[in-house]
Design a protein around this motif. Structure first.
Motif, PDB file in Angstrom:
ATOM      1  N   ALA A  89       0.883  -1.274  -0.028  1.00 44.24           N
ATOM      2  CA  ALA A  89      -0.231  -0.020   0.036  1.00 44.24           C
ATOM      3  C   ALA A  89       0.998   1.330   0.002  1.00 44.24           C
ATOM      4  O   ALA A  89       1.770   1.279   0.902  1.00 44.24           O
ATOM      5  N   SER A  90       0.728   2.265  -0.895  1.00 46.43           N
ATOM      6  CA  SER A  90       1.443   3.223  -1.049  1.00 46.43           C
ATOM      7  C   SER A  90       0.662   4.434  -0.977  1.00 46.43           C
ATOM      8  O   SER A  90      -0.562   4.634  -1.534  1.00 46.43           O
ATOM      9  N   GLN A  91       1.010   5.626  -0.699  1.00 48.74           N
ATOM     10  CA  GLN A  91       0.427   7.017  -0.615  1.00 48.74           C
ATOM     11  C   GLN A  91       0.615   7.638  -2.092  1.00 48.74           C
ATOM     12  O   GLN A  91       0.179   8.708  -2.315  1.00 48.74           O
ATOM     13  N   ASP A  92       0.795   6.724  -3.220  1.00 49.88           N
ATOM     14  CA  ASP A  92       0.355   7.289  -4.258  1.00 49.88           C
ATOM     15  C   ASP A  92      -1.007   6.860  -4.872  1.00 49.88           C
ATOM     16  O   ASP A  92      -1.480   7.110  -5.891  1.00 49.88           O
ATOM     17  N   GLY A  93      -1.606   6.338  -3.932  1.00 47.38           N
ATOM     18  CA  GLY A  93      -3.144   5.995  -4.042  1.00 47.38           C
ATOM     19  C   GLY A  93      -3.393   4.508  -4.681  1.00 47.38           C
ATOM     20  O   GLY A  93      -4.384   4.501  -5.374  1.00 47.38           O
ATOM     21  N   LYS A  94      -2.304   3.741  -4.709  1.00 45.40           N
ATOM     22  CA  LYS A  94      -2.393   2.181  -5.397  1.00 45.40           C
ATOM     23  C   LYS A  94      -2.196   1.394  -4.206  1.00 45.40           C
ATOM     24  O   LYS A  94      -1.396   1.450  -3.313  1.00 45.40           O
ATOM     25  N   LEU A  95      -2.985   0.209  -4.599  1.00 42.20           N
ATOM     26  CA  LEU A  95      -2.644  -1.111  -3.791  1.00 42.20           C
ATOM     27  C   LEU A  95      -2.271  -2.078  -4.807  1.00 42.20           C
ATOM     28  O   LEU A  95      -3.182  -2.336  -5.918  1.00 42.20           O
ATOM     29  N   ILE A  96      -0.864  -2.481  -4.830  1.00 45.59           N
ATOM     30  CA  ILE A  96      -0.428  -3.688  -5.718  1.00 45.59           C
ATOM     31  C   ILE A  96      -0.420  -4.934  -5.185  1.00 45.59           C
ATOM     32  O   ILE A  96       0.312  -4.964  -4.002  1.00 45.59           O
ATOM     33  N   ILE A  97      -0.845  -5.922  -5.944  1.00 45.20           N
ATOM     34  CA  ILE A  97      -0.379  -7.278  -5.731  1.00 45.20           C
ATOM     35  C   ILE A  97       0.658  -7.764  -6.400  1.00 45.20           C
ATOM     36  O   ILE A  97       0.777  -7.639  -7.705  1.00 45.20           O
ATOM     37  N   TRP A  98       1.628  -8.233  -5.865  1.00 46.53           N
ATOM     38  CA  TRP A  98       2.991  -8.587  -6.479  1.00 46.53           C
ATOM     39  C   TRP A  98       3.193 -10.259  -6.416  1.00 46.53           C
ATOM     40  O   TRP A  98       2.938 -10.970  -5.530  1.00 46.53           O
ATOM     41  N   ASN A  99       3.942 -10.641  -7.573  1.00 50.24           N
ATOM     42  CA  ASN A  99       4.334 -12.117  -7.622  1.00 50.24           C
ATOM     43  C   ASN A  99       5.858 -11.829  -7.214  1.00 50.24           C
ATOM     44  O   ASN A  99       6.521 -11.373  -7.954  1.00 50.24           O
ATOM     45  N   THR A 100       6.305 -12.243  -5.831  1.00 50.28           N
ATOM     46  CA  THR A 100       7.667 -11.911  -5.537  1.00 50.28           C
ATOM     47  C   THR A 100       8.751 -12.798  -6.260  1.00 50.28           C
ATOM     48  O   THR A 100       9.762 -12.435  -6.163  1.00 50.28           O
ATOM     49  N   VAL A 116      -3.262   5.998   2.761  1.00 44.41           N
ATOM     50  CA  VAL A 116      -3.513   4.817   3.156  1.00 44.41           C
ATOM     51  C   VAL A 116      -2.245   4.175   4.351  1.00 44.41           C
ATOM     52  O   VAL A 116      -1.153   4.654   4.265  1.00 44.41           O
ATOM     53  N   MET A 117      -2.508   3.497   5.573  1.00 42.93           N
ATOM     54  CA  MET A 117      -1.929   3.242   6.358  1.00 42.93           C
ATOM     55  C   MET A 117      -1.192   1.837   6.837  1.00 42.93           C
ATOM     56  O   MET A 117      -0.369   1.508   7.407  1.00 42.93           O
ATOM     57  N   THR A 118      -2.139   0.852   6.149  1.00 45.26           N
ATOM     58  CA  THR A 118      -1.944  -0.593   6.541  1.00 45.26           C
ATOM     59  C   THR A 118      -2.859  -1.155   5.366  1.00 45.26           C
ATOM     60  O   THR A 118      -3.580  -0.858   4.615  1.00 45.26           O
ATOM     61  N   CYS A 119      -2.304  -2.661   5.266  1.00 47.56           N
ATOM     62  CA  CYS A 119      -2.910  -3.392   4.311  1.00 47.56           C
ATOM     63  C   CYS A 119      -2.778  -4.615   4.874  1.00 47.56           C
ATOM     64  O   CYS A 119      -1.937  -5.040   5.779  1.00 47.56           O
ATOM     65  N   ALA A 120      -3.574  -5.565   4.291  1.00 49.71           N
ATOM     66  CA  ALA A 120      -3.497  -7.177   4.881  1.00 49.71           C
ATOM     67  C   ALA A 120      -4.053  -8.092   3.577  1.00 49.71           C
ATOM     68  O   ALA A 120      -4.816  -7.684   2.870  1.00 49.71           O
ATOM     69  N   TYR A 121      -3.186  -9.236   3.694  1.00 52.88           N
ATOM     70  CA  TYR A 121      -3.739 -10.265   2.704  1.00 52.88           C
ATOM     71  C   TYR A 121      -4.240 -11.496   3.495  1.00 52.88           C
ATOM     72  O   TYR A 121      -3.809 -11.836   4.657  1.00 52.88           O
ATOM     73  N   GLU A 122      -5.502 -12.259   3.087  1.00 47.61           N
ATOM     74  CA  GLU A 122      -5.892 -13.227   3.671  1.00 47.61           C
ATOM     75  C   GLU A 122      -5.143 -14.420   3.432  1.00 47.61           C
ATOM     76  O   GLU A 122      -4.687 -14.685   2.447  1.00 47.61           O
ATOM     77  N   GLN A 123      -4.822 -15.307   4.558  1.00 48.07           N
ATOM     78  CA  GLN A 123      -3.811 -16.209   4.500  1.00 48.07           C
ATOM     79  C   GLN A 123      -4.192 -17.590   4.097  1.00 48.07           C
ATOM     80  O   GLN A 123      -3.377 -18.344   3.739  1.00 48.07           O
ATOM     81  N   THR A 124      -5.714 -17.804   4.225  1.00 47.92           N
ATOM     82  CA  THR A 124      -5.779 -19.238   4.138  1.00 47.92           C
ATOM     83  C   THR A 124      -6.175 -19.494   2.250  1.00 47.92           C
ATOM     84  O   THR A 124      -5.445 -20.257   1.810  1.00 47.92           O
ATOM     85  N   GLN A 125      -7.166 -18.512   1.775  1.00 49.67           N
ATOM     86  CA  GLN A 125      -7.246 -18.683   0.442  1.00 49.67           C
ATOM     87  C   GLN A 125      -6.600 -17.834  -0.594  1.00 49.67           C
ATOM     88  O   GLN A 125      -6.397 -18.049  -1.749  1.00 49.67           O
ATOM     89  N   SER A 126      -6.109 -16.652  -0.106  1.00 52.25           N
ATOM     90  CA  SER A 126      -5.440 -15.678  -0.560  1.00 52.25           C
ATOM     91  C   SER A 126      -5.980 -15.214  -1.971  1.00 52.25           C
ATOM     92  O   SER A 126      -5.449 -14.827  -2.731  1.00 52.25           O
ATOM     93  N   LYS A 127      -7.325 -14.749  -1.516  1.00 46.97           N
ATOM     94  CA  LYS A 127      -8.226 -14.255  -2.589  1.00 46.97           C
ATOM     95  C   LYS A 127      -8.734 -13.021  -2.209  1.00 46.97           C
ATOM     96  O   LYS A 127      -9.351 -12.430  -3.262  1.00 46.97           O
ATOM     97  N   ILE A 128      -8.538 -12.528  -1.158  1.00 49.26           N
ATOM     98  CA  ILE A 128      -8.963 -11.169  -0.957  1.00 49.26           C
ATOM     99  C   ILE A 128      -7.815 -10.272  -0.178  1.00 49.26           C
ATOM    100  O   ILE A 128      -7.075 -11.161   0.592  1.00 49.26           O
TER     101      ILE A 128
END
Length: 327
Positions: A89-100, A116-128
């Protein structure tokens, strides 16, 4: 009535015993100093042959990959349960999902609020994924191709959203600047429980590996351990810091957690004995600690500080310093 001189421990006898004890202490101190000098000389003169493999206590850390794409301050990130994808999550107004693994972007989600100050990835299905910040909302995004709008927005906090973590696909925990934490029912879009007890902003939250308990860190310089299954049971409070706690993180075992504070120290708390069993501090730097994290094995502690460096130490080390750093 006995006279003083008739007592078996006369003044003369006590004085002699004190002198004997003093002599023994001085003798033991000389032995200790001699042993320290011998060990120091031995360490200085020890040479390892070329075929001896010496394993360092703290390995060298190398930069593996860089994820480029944001144009503003990256305020938060969180790995998925598969340890392959992460959300930033960045203060450029974007939420990016990466393949590391290949550094490619999988999704780029525009935010209605760039603060934005925080973000979270759901851990079981990784779909939200979820995010929040100064808009006082927790925005939930379903990772569906060509869909960039939030699937739902959870409103209820009176202050900024400082941290959020998924319990599962249907429940999420949030921490706020209003001093409370909320457990949300995502399908019903309402708060199922509210946890109160902190007297100032709650800055960080982390779930235990079992997902039954969670720990929070606050600007009131305390950390609290909660069980969301028993909201009527008062939280356990951990004290010891002298300033705001900015980050908390459970160890992989779930039996301990680490806190990072503006007082430049990390505290290692054991949830079984409910005590701080170790403290970490760098004597060369005096600045706040903004984030803490344990390695996957639980052996190493990493912390990020306001001086743009990352420090590392071992949880089991008894000394009170952070010996290694990487800019």
């Amino acid at each position: 009535r006995k006279k003083v001189n008739d007592h078996p421990l006369t003044t003369c006898t006590m004085g002699a015993r004190r002198e004997i004890a003093r002599t023994k202490i001085e003798h033991l101190q000389r032995i200790i100093n001699d042993e320290k000098s011998r060990i120091a000389r031995q360490d200085a003169s020890t040479e390892f042959s070329i075929d001896v493999h010496v394993v360092p206590l703290i390995p060298r850390v190398k930069l593996r990959r860089q994820l480029r794409g944001h144009f503003g301050k990256v305020y938060a990130l969180h790995f998925a349960g598969n340890s392959r994808e992460l959300v930033s999550a960045s203060q450029d107004g974007k939420l990016i999902i990466w393949n590391t693994h290949n550094t490619m972007k999988k999704h780029c989600l525009p935010l209605l609020s760039s603060w934005v100050m925080t973000c979270a990835y759901e851990q079981t299905q990784s779909k939200i994924v979820a995010c929040g910040g100064l808009d006082n909302l927790c925005s939930i995004f379903a990772l569906i191709p060509h869909v960039s709008r939030p699937s739902c927005e959870l409103a209820g906090h009176d202050g900024y959203l400082s941290c959020c973590r998924f319990i599962d696909e249907c429940k999420i925990l949030t921490a706020s600047g209003d001093g409370t934490c909320c457990l949300w029912d995502i399908e019903r879009r309402q708060a199922a429980m509210t946890f109160t007890g902190h007297t100032s902003d709650v800055m960080s939250i982390d779930l235990a590996p079992s997902c039954n308990t969670f720990v929070t860190g606050s600007c009131d310089a305390t950390a609290k351990l909660w069980d969301w299954r028993m909201p009527a049971v008062p939280a356990i409070t951990f004290q010891g810091h002298d300033s705001d706690i900015n980050s908390v993180s459970f160890c992989p075992s779930g039996e301990a957690f680490v806190t990072g504070s503006d007082d430049s120290t990390c505290h290692f708390f054991d949830t079984r004995c409910l005590l701080c069993i170790n403290k970490f501090k760098s004597e060369r730097t005096i600045c706040g600690i903004t984030s803490v994290c344990s390695s996957a094995s639980g052996r190493l502690l990493f912390c990020g500080m306001d001086n743009f460096n990352c420090y590392c130490s071992q949880h089991s080390v008894s000394c009170h310093h952070l010996p290694s750093q990487w800019p």
